[in-house]
Design a protein around this motif. Structure first.
Motif, PDB file in Angstrom:
ATOM      1  N   ASN A   1       0.808  -1.217   0.000  1.00  0.00           N
ATOM      2  CA  ASN A   1       0.000   0.000   0.000  1.00  0.00           C
ATOM      3  C   ASN A   1       0.841   1.267   0.000  1.00  0.00           C
ATOM      4  OD1 ASN A   1      -2.368  -1.417  -0.044  1.00  0.00           O
ATOM      5  ND2 ASN A   1      -2.522  -1.526   2.178  1.00  0.00           N
ATOM      6  N   LYS A   2       2.161   1.102  -0.033  1.00  0.00           N
ATOM      7  CA  LYS A   2       3.039   2.265  -0.027  1.00  0.00           C
ATOM      8  C   LYS A   2       3.001   2.925  -1.404  1.00  0.00           C
ATOM      9  CE  LYS A   2       7.759   3.625   0.894  1.00  0.00           C
ATOM     10  NZ  LYS A   2       9.119   3.173   1.144  1.00  0.00           N
ATOM     11  N   PRO A   3       2.703   4.218  -1.461  1.00  0.00           N
ATOM     12  CA  PRO A   3       2.654   4.894  -2.774  1.00  0.00           C
ATOM     13  C   PRO A   3       4.050   5.001  -3.379  1.00  0.00           C
ATOM     14  CG  PRO A   3       2.404   6.486  -1.008  1.00  0.00           C
ATOM     15  CD  PRO A   3       2.400   5.121  -0.367  1.00  0.00           C
ATOM     16  N   LYS A   4       4.079   5.016  -4.699  1.00  0.00           N
ATOM     17  CA  LYS A   4       5.347   5.193  -5.392  1.00  0.00           C
ATOM     18  C   LYS A   4       5.819   6.625  -5.180  1.00  0.00           C
ATOM     19  CE  LYS A   4       4.464   1.896  -9.055  1.00  0.00           C
ATOM     20  NZ  LYS A   4       4.367   1.679 -10.512  1.00  0.00           N
ATOM     21  N   PRO A   5       7.128   6.817  -5.098  1.00  0.00           N
ATOM     22  CA  PRO A   5       7.629   8.188  -4.948  1.00  0.00           C
ATOM     23  C   PRO A   5       7.297   9.019  -6.183  1.00  0.00           C
ATOM     24  CG  PRO A   5       9.449   6.599  -5.037  1.00  0.00           C
ATOM     25  CD  PRO A   5       8.172   5.835  -5.124  1.00  0.00           C
ATOM     26  N   ASP A   6       7.100  10.293  -5.960  1.00  0.00           N
ATOM     27  CA  ASP A   6       6.788  11.216  -7.043  1.00  0.00           C
ATOM     28  C   ASP A   6       8.054  11.466  -7.851  1.00  0.00           C
ATOM     29  OD1 ASP A   6       5.628  13.070  -8.690  1.00  0.00           O
ATOM     30  OD2 ASP A   6       5.561  14.666  -7.201  1.00  0.00           O
ATOM     31  N   ASP A   7       8.075  11.018  -9.112  1.00  0.00           N
ATOM     32  CA  ASP A   7       9.238  11.197  -9.970  1.00  0.00           C
ATOM     33  C   ASP A   7       8.951  12.299 -10.977  1.00  0.00           C
ATOM     34  OD1 ASP A   7      11.481  11.070 -11.518  1.00  0.00           O
ATOM     35  OD2 ASP A   7      11.044   9.107 -12.373  1.00  0.00           O
ATOM     36  N   ARG A   8       9.459  13.482 -10.702  1.00  0.00           N
ATOM     37  CA  ARG A   8       9.219  14.637 -11.566  1.00  0.00           C
ATOM     38  C   ARG A   8      10.400  14.903 -12.485  1.00  0.00           C
ATOM     39  NH1 ARG A   8       7.431  19.231  -7.455  1.00  0.00           N
ATOM     40  NH2 ARG A   8       7.676  20.427  -9.358  1.00  0.00           N
ATOM     41  N   SER A   9      11.350  13.985 -12.539  1.00  0.00           N
ATOM     42  CA  SER A   9      12.594  14.234 -13.251  1.00  0.00           C
ATOM     43  C   SER A   9      12.409  14.474 -14.741  1.00  0.00           C
ATOM     44  CB  SER A   9      13.571  13.076 -13.029  1.00  0.00           C
ATOM     45  OG  SER A   9      13.035  11.869 -13.554  1.00  0.00           O
ATOM     46  N   ASP A  10      11.352  13.929 -15.346  1.00  0.00           N
ATOM     47  CA  ASP A  10      11.160  14.108 -16.786  1.00  0.00           C
ATOM     48  C   ASP A  10       9.858  14.839 -17.126  1.00  0.00           C
ATOM     49  OD1 ASP A  10       9.458  12.078 -16.064  1.00  0.00           O
ATOM     50  OD2 ASP A  10       9.983  10.761 -17.730  1.00  0.00           O
ATOM     51  N   ASN A  11       9.316  15.553 -16.168  1.00  0.00           N
ATOM     52  CA  ASN A  11       8.053  16.263 -16.400  1.00  0.00           C
ATOM     53  C   ASN A  11       8.167  17.315 -17.500  1.00  0.00           C
ATOM     54  OD1 ASN A  11       6.809  14.750 -14.472  1.00  0.00           O
ATOM     55  ND2 ASN A  11       6.280  16.450 -13.130  1.00  0.00           N
ATOM     56  N   VAL A  12       9.274  18.040 -17.552  1.00  0.00           N
ATOM     57  CA  VAL A  12       9.429  19.091 -18.564  1.00  0.00           C
ATOM     58  C   VAL A  12       9.348  18.475 -19.953  1.00  0.00           C
ATOM     59  CG1 VAL A  12      11.021  20.795 -19.535  1.00  0.00           C
ATOM     60  CG2 VAL A  12      10.717  20.650 -17.065  1.00  0.00           C
ATOM     61  N   GLU A  13      10.060  17.379 -20.145  1.00  0.00           N
ATOM     62  CA  GLU A  13      10.068  16.724 -21.448  1.00  0.00           C
ATOM     63  C   GLU A  13       8.684  16.164 -21.800  1.00  0.00           C
ATOM     64  OE1 GLU A  13      14.038  17.169 -19.869  1.00  0.00           O
ATOM     65  OE2 GLU A  13      12.294  16.215 -18.984  1.00  0.00           O
ATOM     66  N   LYS A  14       8.020  15.580 -20.835  1.00  0.00           N
ATOM     67  CA  LYS A  14       6.672  15.053 -21.083  1.00  0.00           C
ATOM     68  C   LYS A  14       5.703  16.175 -21.458  1.00  0.00           C
ATOM     69  CE  LYS A  14       6.891  10.992 -18.103  1.00  0.00           C
ATOM     70  NZ  LYS A  14       6.397  10.370 -16.863  1.00  0.00           N
TER      71      LYS A  14
ATOM     72  N   ARG B   1      13.458  22.393 -11.155  1.00  0.00           N
ATOM     73  CA  ARG B   1      14.669  21.663 -11.515  1.00  0.00           C
ATOM     74  C   ARG B   1      15.906  22.529 -11.267  1.00  0.00           C
ATOM     75  NH1 ARG B   1      14.825  18.953 -17.387  1.00  0.00           N
ATOM     76  NH2 ARG B   1      13.272  17.624 -16.418  1.00  0.00           N
ATOM     77  N   GLN B   2      15.832  23.801 -11.616  1.00  0.00           N
ATOM     78  CA  GLN B   2      16.958  24.711 -11.417  1.00  0.00           C
ATOM     79  C   GLN B   2      17.221  24.970  -9.940  1.00  0.00           C
ATOM     80  OE1 GLN B   2      16.082  28.225 -13.666  1.00  0.00           O
ATOM     81  NE2 GLN B   2      16.393  27.221 -15.632  1.00  0.00           N
ATOM     82  N   ASN B   3      16.178  24.898  -9.140  1.00  0.00           N
ATOM     83  CA  ASN B   3      16.318  25.142  -7.701  1.00  0.00           C
ATOM     84  C   ASN B   3      16.758  23.910  -6.936  1.00  0.00           C
ATOM     85  OD1 ASN B   3      15.616  27.820  -7.951  1.00  0.00           O
ATOM     86  ND2 ASN B   3      13.456  27.468  -7.534  1.00  0.00           N
ATOM     87  N   GLY B   4      17.236  22.909  -7.655  1.00  0.00           N
ATOM     88  CA  GLY B   4      17.765  21.730  -6.983  1.00  0.00           C
ATOM     89  C   GLY B   4      16.723  20.714  -6.617  1.00  0.00           C
ATOM     90  N   PHE B   5      15.687  20.595  -7.428  1.00  0.00           N
ATOM     91  CA  PHE B   5      14.648  19.592  -7.192  1.00  0.00           C
ATOM     92  C   PHE B   5      15.285  18.225  -6.973  1.00  0.00           C
ATOM     93  CE2 PHE B   5      12.340  16.090  -9.236  1.00  0.00           C
ATOM     94  CZ  PHE B   5      11.248  16.000  -8.395  1.00  0.00           C
ATOM     95  N   LYS B   6      14.892  17.573  -5.941  1.00  0.00           N
ATOM     96  CA  LYS B   6      15.316  16.197  -5.672  1.00  0.00           C
ATOM     97  C   LYS B   6      14.074  15.352  -5.521  1.00  0.00           C
ATOM     98  CE  LYS B   6      19.821  16.969  -4.492  1.00  0.00           C
ATOM     99  NZ  LYS B   6      20.463  17.456  -5.668  1.00  0.00           N
ATOM    100  N   GLU B   7      14.108  14.157  -6.078  1.00  0.00           N
ATOM    101  CA  GLU B   7      12.950  13.269  -5.999  1.00  0.00           C
ATOM    102  C   GLU B   7      12.513  13.051  -4.563  1.00  0.00           C
ATOM    103  OE1 GLU B   7      13.374   9.625  -8.213  1.00  0.00           O
ATOM    104  OE2 GLU B   7      14.569  10.657  -9.710  1.00  0.00           O
ATOM    105  N   ASN B   8      13.475  12.988  -3.647  1.00  0.00           N
ATOM    106  CA  ASN B   8      13.153  12.708  -2.249  1.00  0.00           C
ATOM    107  C   ASN B   8      12.314  13.801  -1.601  1.00  0.00           C
ATOM    108  OD1 ASN B   8      14.683  10.450  -2.603  1.00  0.00           O
ATOM    109  ND2 ASN B   8      16.483  11.248  -1.543  1.00  0.00           N
ATOM    110  N   ASN B   9      12.324  14.996  -2.170  1.00  0.00           N
ATOM    111  CA  ASN B   9      11.550  16.095  -1.596  1.00  0.00           C
ATOM    112  C   ASN B   9      10.052  15.887  -1.727  1.00  0.00           C
ATOM    113  OD1 ASN B   9      13.954  17.318  -1.041  1.00  0.00           O
ATOM    114  ND2 ASN B   9      13.839  18.801  -2.700  1.00  0.00           N
ATOM    115  N   TYR B  10       9.620  14.994  -2.615  1.00  0.00           N
ATOM    116  CA  TYR B  10       8.196  14.859  -2.902  1.00  0.00           C
ATOM    117  C   TYR B  10       7.676  13.469  -2.622  1.00  0.00           C
ATOM    118  CZ  TYR B  10       8.697  19.417  -4.928  1.00  0.00           C
ATOM    119  OH  TYR B  10       8.919  20.758  -5.097  1.00  0.00           O
ATOM    120  N   GLN B  11       8.264  12.769  -1.691  1.00  0.00           N
ATOM    121  CA  GLN B  11       7.771  11.430  -1.364  1.00  0.00           C
ATOM    122  C   GLN B  11       6.699  11.483  -0.324  1.00  0.00           C
ATOM    123  OE1 GLN B  11      10.867   8.727  -0.397  1.00  0.00           O
ATOM    124  NE2 GLN B  11      11.788   8.869  -2.404  1.00  0.00           N
TER     125      GLN B  11
END
Length: 83
Positions: A5-18, A73-83
């Motif tokens: 039941n653990k949600p997947k981490p929010d992966d925003r790394s390719d949002n700009v391209e998508k 992304r420029q401000n140092g977005f890290k995937e861990n910030n949005y889990q």
């Protein structure tokens, strides 16, 4: 059977391209619809024109989101910030 039941981490790394791909696809849809309009009657033309206006609004919203995501992304977005 066990459930995870653990949600997947929010992966925003390719949002700009998508989002950029979505903008391109929507613009292609507008162009295709404009070509179709040449063969449509009055009521159908109005529907296509209205839909294209909504598409243009969506493109503007996606461009704003691209800016937001790019800034994150420029401000140092890290995937861990949005889990």
């Amino acid at each position: 059977m066990t459930f995870n039941n653990k949600p997947k981490p929010d992966d925003r790394s390719d949002n700009v391209e998508k989002l950029q791909t979505m903008v391109e696809n929507t613009m292609e849809n507008i162009n295709d619809a404009n070509e179709t309009m040449q063969f449509a009657d009055g009521e159908e033309r109005a529907k296509i024109a209205a839909k294209n206006e909504r598409r243009k609004e969506s493109i503007q919203a996606m461009k704003e989101e691209i800016q937001d995501e790019s800034q994150a992304r420029q401000n140092g977005f890290k995937e861990n910030n949005y889990q």
